[in-house]
Write an enzyme that holds these catalytic residues in place. Structure first.
Site, PDB file in Angstrom:
ATOM      1  N   GLY A  72       0.809  -1.245  -0.210  1.00  0.00           N
ATOM      2  CA  GLY A  72      -0.249   0.032  -0.529  1.00  0.00           C
ATOM      3  C   GLY A  72       0.491   1.173   0.065  1.00  0.00           C
ATOM      4  N   GLU A  88      -0.181   0.693  -6.134  1.00  0.00           N
ATOM      5  CA  GLU A  88       0.518   0.737  -5.322  1.00  0.00           C
ATOM      6  C   GLU A  88       1.203  -0.979  -5.254  1.00  0.00           C
ATOM      7  OE1 GLU A  88       2.914   1.792  -3.437  1.00  0.00           O
ATOM      8  OE2 GLU A  88       2.033   4.387  -2.905  1.00  0.00           O
ATOM      9  N   GLU A  92       5.254  -2.331  -5.568  1.00  0.00           N
ATOM     10  CA  GLU A  92       5.555  -2.874  -4.691  1.00  0.00           C
ATOM     11  C   GLU A  92       6.087  -4.204  -4.969  1.00  0.00           C
ATOM     12  OE1 GLU A  92       4.611  -0.157  -1.175  1.00  0.00           O
ATOM     13  OE2 GLU A  92       3.384  -2.104  -1.093  1.00  0.00           O
ATOM     14  N   PRO A 109      -6.930   7.343  16.047  1.00  0.00           N
ATOM     15  CA  PRO A 109      -6.054   8.610  15.661  1.00  0.00           C
ATOM     16  C   PRO A 109      -4.863   7.260  16.422  1.00  0.00           C
ATOM     17  CG  PRO A 109      -8.144   9.451  16.892  1.00  0.00           C
ATOM     18  CD  PRO A 109      -8.757   8.393  16.024  1.00  0.00           C
ATOM     19  N   GLU A 142      11.475  -7.553   0.726  1.00  0.00           N
ATOM     20  CA  GLU A 142      10.815  -8.667   0.476  1.00  0.00           C
ATOM     21  C   GLU A 142       8.959  -8.703  -0.434  1.00  0.00           C
ATOM     22  OE1 GLU A 142      12.344 -11.324   3.350  1.00  0.00           O
ATOM     23  OE2 GLU A 142      13.430  -9.441   3.731  1.00  0.00           O
ATOM     24  N   GLU A 144       6.362 -11.792   0.244  1.00  0.00           N
ATOM     25  CA  GLU A 144       6.251 -13.270   0.867  1.00  0.00           C
ATOM     26  C   GLU A 144       4.520 -13.624   0.807  1.00  0.00           C
ATOM     27  OE1 GLU A 144       8.701 -15.926   0.636  1.00  0.00           O
ATOM     28  OE2 GLU A 144      10.268 -14.152   0.611  1.00  0.00           O
TER      29      GLU A 144
END
Length: 258
Positions: A72, A88, A92, A109, A142, A144
């Site tokens: 993300g 994303e 990634e 919050p 990485e 996985e």
């Protein structure tokens, strides 16, 4: 009062705006491991995570570096949260062109040490071959797959443990209340092969007890016997083969308890 007049009276300084807007993506698959001869395969529900790199894509120290996390990142001004999730995930992990669905907003919050960061969470459940080209890139060192039974034991970034728990609940519902299980089965399957998929998300006796489920599958309106076809791949005794058919289905289609 017109919109123009209302805008003239609107004071943006009266309202706090978030410090960031992000998208996170929980991608699940079911892996199959060959069992003993004449036994159904062992199925395991797994989730794809990235390890956050020590430096971000601009060479600066990364927040929550070295921790496992959902793929993300921040939403760009010219895109929606959904478009950001697609981008994303591709940047990634290299995973692209899979069906994503939104399932939650996380805005508690303190959830992110960088400030008031609001995240939109998305999920997907796909066959493993759609993740076969996964590779770490961008902010990820990485990538996985982890069994959902062990994933919460990891050192997870931000509030991703909570997001993952919620995502697992969504996937459980998806497998038990839709026919998505067919994505993880051969076109023609035995009752025990379908049972193995469903057991990745439930211990309901109506599903995990062999005799009960063998009876149940015969009454499910979206599954039919394949006439004259049996197999010994999951038992020594020839077992009836079934297939899914396209019919409208209702909630709790396997009558599993929640």
């Amino acid at each position: 009062m017109s919109n123009e007049q209302a805008l003239q009276q609107y004071d943006v300084k009266k309202y706090r705006t978030p410090d960031g807007y992000t998208s996170d993506i929980a991608v699940f698959t079911i892996l199959s491991a060959k069992a003993e001869t004449f036994k159904p395969p062992f199925m395991d529900l797994q989730i794809m995570l990235i390890k956050r790199s020590m430096l971000d894509s601009e060479g600066r120290p990364n927040m929550e570096a070295g921790k496992w996390a959902l793929p993300g990142g921040f939403v760009d001004p010219e895109e929606s949260a959904f478009q950001s999730a697609q981008r994303e995930l591709r940047e990634e992990t290299g995973v692209d062109h899979i069906h994503l669905e939104h399932f939650g907003v996380y805005d508690t919050p303190g959830r992110d040490p960088r400030g008031w960061i609001i995240s939109n969470a998305h999920y997907a459940i796909v066959p493993e071959h759609l993740l076969s080209e996964r590779r770490a890139n961008d902010d990820a060192s990485e990538v996985e797959l982890f069994s959902v039974e062990k994933v919460l034991d990891l050192d997870l970034a931000f509030d991703h443990a909570r997001i993952i728990q919620d995502a697992i609940a969504v996937i459980r519902q998806k497998l038990l209340e839709t026919t998505v299980a067919k994505e993880f089965l051969p076109e023609e399957f035995t009752y025990s092969e379908l049972q193995a998929v469903l057991k990745t998300v439930t211990n309901d006796s109506a599903i995990v007890l062999d005799a009960a489920f063998a009876r149940k599958i015969k009454s499910l309106p979206f599954i039919q016997e394949v006439p004259g076809k049996k197999t010994t791949r999951t038992s020594k005794k020839p077992t009836q083969l079934y297939r899914f058919i396209d019919v409208e289905v209702n909630n709790s289609i396997y009558h599993a308890k929640k």
